[in-house]
Scaffold this active site. Structure first.
Site, PDB file in Angstrom:
ATOM      1  N   CYS A  29      66.512  54.228  71.304  1.00 33.62           N
ATOM      2  CA  CYS A  29      67.894  54.513  70.934  1.00 33.62           C
ATOM      3  C   CYS A  29      68.789  53.297  71.041  1.00 33.62           C
ATOM      4  O   CYS A  29      69.983  53.393  70.841  1.00 33.62           O
ATOM      5  CB  CYS A  29      68.446  55.614  71.824  1.00 33.62           C
ATOM      6  SG  CYS A  29      68.310  55.223  73.559  1.00 33.62           S
ATOM      7  N   CYS A  81      68.451  66.222  69.318  1.00 30.06           N
ATOM      8  CA  CYS A  81      67.542  65.145  68.890  1.00 30.06           C
ATOM      9  C   CYS A  81      66.224  65.160  69.660  1.00 30.06           C
ATOM     10  O   CYS A  81      65.481  64.176  69.652  1.00 30.06           O
ATOM     11  CB  CYS A  81      68.231  63.798  69.063  1.00 30.06           C
ATOM     12  SG  CYS A  81      69.724  63.659  68.067  1.00 30.06           S
ATOM     13  N   CYS A 133      69.088  63.875  74.098  1.00 27.75           N
ATOM     14  CA  CYS A 133      70.117  64.826  73.659  1.00 27.75           C
ATOM     15  C   CYS A 133      69.450  66.066  73.055  1.00 27.75           C
ATOM     16  O   CYS A 133      68.407  65.973  72.402  1.00 27.75           O
ATOM     17  CB  CYS A 133      71.015  64.178  72.627  1.00 27.75           C
ATOM     18  SG  CYS A 133      72.039  62.853  73.303  1.00 27.75           S
ATOM     19  N   CYS A 188      75.546  57.011  66.084  1.00 28.54           N
ATOM     20  CA  CYS A 188      75.838  58.009  67.128  1.00 28.54           C
ATOM     21  C   CYS A 188      75.309  57.533  68.476  1.00 28.54           C
ATOM     22  O   CYS A 188      76.010  57.594  69.488  1.00 28.54           O
ATOM     23  CB  CYS A 188      75.227  59.350  66.736  1.00 28.54           C
ATOM     24  SG  CYS A 188      75.634  60.687  67.884  1.00 28.54           S
ATOM     25  N   CYS A 189      74.066  57.039  68.506  1.00 30.99           N
ATOM     26  CA  CYS A 189      73.496  56.513  69.757  1.00 30.99           C
ATOM     27  C   CYS A 189      74.327  55.325  70.261  1.00 30.99           C
ATOM     28  O   CYS A 189      74.497  55.160  71.475  1.00 30.99           O
ATOM     29  CB  CYS A 189      72.048  56.078  69.554  1.00 30.99           C
ATOM     30  SG  CYS A 189      70.848  57.413  69.456  1.00 30.99           S
TER      31      CYS A 189
HETATM   32 FE1  SF4 Z   1      73.644  61.141  69.078  1.00 26.30          FE
HETATM   33 FE2  SF4 Z   1      71.190  62.197  68.975  1.00 26.30          FE
HETATM   34 FE3  SF4 Z   1      71.577  59.648  69.777  1.00 26.30          FE
HETATM   35 FE4  SF4 Z   1      72.316  61.742  71.311  1.00 26.30          FE
HETATM   36  S1  SF4 Z   1      70.216  61.121  70.719  1.00 26.30           S
HETATM   37  S2  SF4 Z   1      73.481  59.907  70.953  1.00 26.30           S
HETATM   38  S3  SF4 Z   1      73.074  63.181  69.749  1.00 26.30           S
HETATM   39  S4  SF4 Z   1      71.935  60.514  67.739  1.00 26.30           S
END
Ligand code: SF4
Length: 242
Positions: free
Chosen positions: A225, A201, A198, A115-116
């Protein structure tokens, strides 16, 4: 002496304003990636008030706090400077959500990193294409990982030189500067969020906890991240960088 070594040596003894002045006078296509954190707000203030020709940009992952969007708008309006906003690729996000669910990042470290990758790392690569120098607000005291970083480093993943003008600043330096110059900051900081990413998170931290403990708190590993990877190659520049 390689270009990396020349830049690194030139910036080593300069304070933040002197360093920013040096980079805009000596390098082309200087960009600053702001996440609107406190350090980044200090840098935005320094760049805007000194009218340094630096291109500012931020990443909108689509999962940010409403307070972060409010701060973005306030910052643009206060300093009257453009901040380009980069979004993730919609097809990548749609495929990720289809495969993993809307909150799939909670299910495994691999899912979270994926996701990141889609929402942060890929848009950052797009933003940093054809960039001469990438300015960030990293400080060495922010976490154990970041103590391995350097004021000037080479990002292998982004293939660009990275400069951290506030590298030696302490927490007190940041707080004092913000108070003195009335710099706008995220209202979530007052509610126990020292480091804000985010919304799903990030959680508030307890008094005395590491300031990045609230990021991906369900994982015990590195609190990064992928935007600021720490590798030996960041510390020791490769010969090809000259
Ligand atoms: Fe995805 Fe969480 Fe990374 Fe944001 S911090 S990009 S929602 S995994």
């Amino acid at each position: 002496m390689s270009k990396f070594e020349h830049v690194s040596a030139s910036l080593s003894g300069l304070d933040a304003v002197e360093g920013l002045k040096w980079v805009v006078q000596n390098l082309d296509r200087v960009k600053f990636a702001t996440s609107l954190g406190t350090e980044d707000q200090v840098l935005t203030h320094l760049i805007a008030t000194n009218k340094f020709p630096v291109q500012l940009f931020t990443l909108d992952t689509g999962r940010l706090f409403q307070e972060t969007y409010e701060l973005l708008e306030l910052t643009q309006s206060k300093y009257q400077i453009p901040i380009d906003i980069y979004f993730p690729d919609n097809l990548e996000v749609e495929q990720y959500v289809k495969s993993n669910g809307i909150n799939g990042f909670y299910h495994s470290v691999e899912n979270r990193k994926s996701c990141c990758g889609i929402r942060k790392v890929n848009p950052l690569k797009r933003a940093l294409a054809n960039t001469g120098l990438w300015i960030t607000g990293l400080r060495k005291s922010q976490s154990v990982n970041r103590q391995l970083m350097q004021k000037v480093a080479w990002s292998e993943e982004m293939n660009v030189m990275k400069y951290n003008p506030l590298f030696e600043w302490t927490d007190e330096d940041i707080k004092d500067f913000i108070d003195k110059h009335n710099i706008p900051v995220n209202t979530l900081h007052r509610k126990g969020f020292p480091s804000i990413g985010c919304a799903p998170c990030t959680r508030a931290v307890a008094l005395g906890e590491d300031e990045r403990a609230g990021r991906w708190w369900w994982e015990g590993s590195s609190k990064e991240c992928g935007l600021h990877e720490t590798k030996v190659s960041q510390i020791v520049p490769q010969p090809s960088q000259s």
